[in-house]
Design an enzyme around this catalytic site. Sequence first.
Site, PDB file in Angstrom:
ATOM      1  N   ASP A  33      60.872  38.980  95.324  1.00  0.00           N
ATOM      2  CA  ASP A  33      60.640  40.040  96.306  1.00  0.00           C
ATOM      3  C   ASP A  33      59.252  40.653  96.147  1.00  0.00           C
ATOM      4  OD1 ASP A  33      63.368  40.108  97.574  1.00  0.00           O
ATOM      5  OD2 ASP A  33      63.944  40.571  95.523  1.00  0.00           O
ATOM      6  N   GLU A 143      69.883  44.318  98.897  1.00  0.00           N
ATOM      7  CA  GLU A 143      69.775  45.371  97.884  1.00  0.00           C
ATOM      8  C   GLU A 143      69.970  46.752  98.510  1.00  0.00           C
ATOM      9  OE1 GLU A 143      66.670  43.033  94.903  1.00  0.00           O
ATOM     10  OE2 GLU A 143      65.930  44.183  96.618  1.00  0.00           O
TER      11      GLU A 143
END
Length: 246
Positions: A33, A143
């Site tokens: 990420d 997330e």
Amino acid sequence: MEEKIEHIVSWLRNQVDQAGVKGLLVGVSGGIDSAVVANLIKRACPDQSLGVIMPCKSSPEDQTDAKQVIESCGIASVTFDLTRTHDVMYSTFKEELEGKDSYHEEDEQIIDANLRARLRMSTLYATAANFKYLVVGTDNAAEWYTGYFTKFGDGGVDLVPLLNLTKGEVREMATYLNVPESIINKQPSAGLWEGQTDENEMGTSYDMIDRHLKGEKVPEKDRAIIEEMHRRSEHKRNLPPSPDPL
């Protein structure tokens, strides 16, 4: 994919202009990420972007991977080793509470881990203030939905460009951006303690979360875990509550 990337890059440039700042920075962990975000902010602000590496009792491999990310996308970087800072702060906290018989040793792992995440957030904001940059976060849709981030830690940022992308879409973008294969294939981990992985901690997989977010059917066990994580983490996605005015 190029259209998606250009859309995010254009949005990042607009955020810089609207905020009246000079550029963007991201904490680079060595994971996929932050690697994608490093590439995006380098495209958005080629001469005013920064990757910040912040080892804090971290695996040496994570720092090696973070440096590989920096080199692969050509972004400027700075490294702050927070190990000593963390040791002083946590030992002071622990000694004070142990002296009052108030220290809960059974919670040490999570307290310690969250402190590290919040030290990194403070470091990012100090660095951003120095350069007059915005802090760019790395949370993706999976997330964010499950609350798999530390409140006022890695969740404490100015911008979240990956928020509408599933983990699978982040992987696709990473491939397109030529993120090193070793980073793309690395098992997701916040690196908060030895042997820690995201999926082991969550009790489900990113693939299951992605499928659930897309409205696809997943096993009941996984659906229940995902929805319970979402329910328990609602406070992370909202402003702090306040009473109604009289």
